[in-house]
Design a protein around this motif. Structure first.
Motif, mmCIF file in Angstrom:
data_model
loop_
_atom_site.group_PDB
_atom_site.id
_atom_site.type_symbol
_atom_site.label_atom_id
_atom_site.label_comp_id
_atom_site.label_asym_id
_atom_site.label_seq_id
_atom_site.Cartn_x
_atom_site.Cartn_y
_atom_site.Cartn_z
ATOM 1 N N ALA A 1 0.828 -1.205 0.000
ATOM 2 C CA ALA A 1 0.000 0.000 0.000
ATOM 3 C C ALA A 1 0.865 1.259 0.000
ATOM 4 O O ALA A 1 0.497 2.269 -0.612
ATOM 5 C CB ALA A 1 -0.926 0.003 1.215
ATOM 6 N N SER A 2 2.014 1.214 0.658
ATOM 7 C CA SER A 2 2.937 2.352 0.661
ATOM 8 C C SER A 2 3.437 2.649 -0.750
ATOM 9 O O SER A 2 3.581 3.817 -1.141
ATOM 10 C CB SER A 2 4.126 2.066 1.588
ATOM 11 N N VAL A 3 3.689 1.575 -1.503
ATOM 12 C CA VAL A 3 4.123 1.750 -2.900
ATOM 13 C C VAL A 3 3.007 2.408 -3.715
ATOM 14 O O VAL A 3 3.252 3.342 -4.486
ATOM 15 C CB VAL A 3 4.507 0.391 -3.519
ATOM 16 N N PHE A 4 1.778 1.930 -3.540
ATOM 17 C CA PHE A 4 0.639 2.514 -4.261
ATOM 18 C C PHE A 4 0.455 3.990 -3.899
ATOM 19 O O PHE A 4 0.168 4.823 -4.765
ATOM 20 C CB PHE A 4 -0.638 1.733 -3.945
ATOM 21 N N LEU A 5 0.600 4.316 -2.623
ATOM 22 C CA LEU A 5 0.454 5.710 -2.191
ATOM 23 C C LEU A 5 1.573 6.576 -2.767
ATOM 24 O O LEU A 5 1.334 7.720 -3.173
ATOM 25 C CB LEU A 5 0.471 5.791 -0.663
ATOM 26 N N PHE A 6 2.779 6.046 -2.796
ATOM 27 C CA PHE A 6 3.907 6.808 -3.343
ATOM 28 C C PHE A 6 3.677 7.107 -4.824
ATOM 29 O O PHE A 6 3.978 8.210 -5.305
ATOM 30 C CB PHE A 6 5.208 6.026 -3.161
ATOM 31 N N LEU A 7 3.113 6.148 -5.557
ATOM 32 C CA LEU A 7 2.869 6.334 -6.980
ATOM 33 C C LEU A 7 1.692 7.272 -7.248
ATOM 34 O O LEU A 7 1.674 7.981 -8.258
ATOM 35 C CB LEU A 7 2.608 4.984 -7.653
ATOM 36 N N SER A 8 0.686 7.271 -6.356
ATOM 37 C CA SER A 8 -0.522 8.071 -6.596
ATOM 38 C C SER A 8 -0.474 9.452 -5.943
ATOM 39 O O SER A 8 -0.906 10.436 -6.539
ATOM 40 C CB SER A 8 -1.759 7.313 -6.093
ATOM 41 N N ILE A 9 0.042 9.518 -4.734
ATOM 42 C CA ILE A 9 0.089 10.799 -4.007
ATOM 43 C C ILE A 9 1.496 11.380 -3.979
ATOM 44 O O ILE A 9 1.683 12.596 -4.046
ATOM 45 C CB ILE A 9 -0.427 10.613 -2.556
#
Length: 311
Positions: free
Chosen positions: A62-70
């Motif tokens: 989820a941290s990876v997804f957040l880094f890519l999106s936000i």
């Protein structure tokens, strides 16, 4: 003719703004749907990867997804108090949430534990009144009582509010229920504190990374059970991480550019939607008394929200 063109251009601009706001609201509502799926997905991952290992994997991805999106926040621009207290409270809450669900003995118990977590909206309103001088109407009293009664109704099983049944239910797994209740109190504190000290900043990407780190430290130091990867575990891992990471990203878009009132109102119905999705994912049948309790939690939270909106 020129005046007509000017009016037409202004009208088109307004329509674009309305459509844009509607799209942002729709994206925000997607966040509500994603968050509602978290209980069932976390439980599904923990069944294969363990409570601690599964949670560590979820928050890492989820941290990876957040880094890519936000993206990653510019920490120099953040108030120091927010970085310290925000990190501590956010990480503590997420640990309580994930582990309370992961430690549940059965799918139904995981859903019940998740329902305890949804006492936080009403509790947050009460904390805002007590500590942030939030103005409120008298509806806050029956609203909070109804939400609390709804949790008791859920924990009482088929008997509704029954102290003996509640005690038996909790004694079966006191750790999960204690973690869920503690998490609820912590999240109410987080919402209350950060409203005063965050200065409009959002450190969710950092907080997720810290949560993943804390879980990995626990996994290594406390000798958690080995993780067993298969296609089932990988699918639910990706879904759970996406629900968490992209849920926060979608909510951020909705709150910044959409209809905040609609989003706030919709978020208070997450308990019922969460229970429905979790029951579907975990293939668990829930008694009518559970749905009655979940509805009470939702209605109580809405009454608390209305009490503050009236002012």
């Amino acid at each position: 003719m020129q005046r007509y063109s000017s009016i037409k251009a202004s009208t088109e601009k307004v329509m674009k703004m309305i459509i844009s706001k509607s799209k942002a609201t729709g994206i925000g509502l997607i966040a509500v749907l994603l968050w509602s799926s978290i209980v069932g997905l976390i439980r599904s991952v923990s069944e294969s990867l363990g409570a601690t290992g599964g949670a560590a994997m979820i928050y890492s991805l989820a941290s990876v997804f957040l880094f890519l999106s936000i993206g990653f926040p510019r920490l120099r621009e953040f108030p120091r108090n927010y970085l310290i207290w925000g990190s501590l409270l956010f990480v503590s809450y997420e640990l309580c949430l994930a582990l309370s669900i992961g430690y549940a003995h059965t799918g139904q118990q995981a859903i019940e534990v998740g329902m305890v977590n949804y006492l936080w909206p009403a509790l947050t309103m009460v904390c805002a009144i007590l500590f942030n001088q939030q103005k409120s109407g008298l509806l806050i009293i029956p609203g909070f009582i109804l939400a609390l009664a709804g949790i008791c109704w859920v924990l009482g099983g088929e008997q509704g509010i029954d102290l003996a049944s509640m005690a038996t239910n909790i004694q079966d797994n006191p750790l999960s229920y204690a973690l869920a209740l503690t998490g609820t109190l912590i999240w109410a504190a987080y919402c209350t504190v950060t409203a005063r000290i965050a200065n409009g900043k959002n450190g969710v990407t950092l907080f997720f990374i810290l949560t993943a780190t804390a879980l990995w430290v626990k996994y290594v130091l406390m000798g958690a059970d080995p993780m067993h990867f298969d296609l089932h575990a990988l699918i639910y891992l990706v879904l759970a991480a996406a629900a968490m990471g992209f849920g926060y990203a979608a909510w951020n878009v909705g709150i910044l550019h959409g209809h905040v009132t609609i989003l706030a109102g919709a978020s208070y119905f997450i308990p019922v939607l969460s229970a429905a999705l979790a029951a579907l994912v975990l293939q668990t049948s829930l008694a009518i008394s559970f749905w009655q309790g979940a509805a009470m939690v939702c209605i109580g939270s809405v009454l608390c929200w209305i009490a503050t909106r009236q002012q």
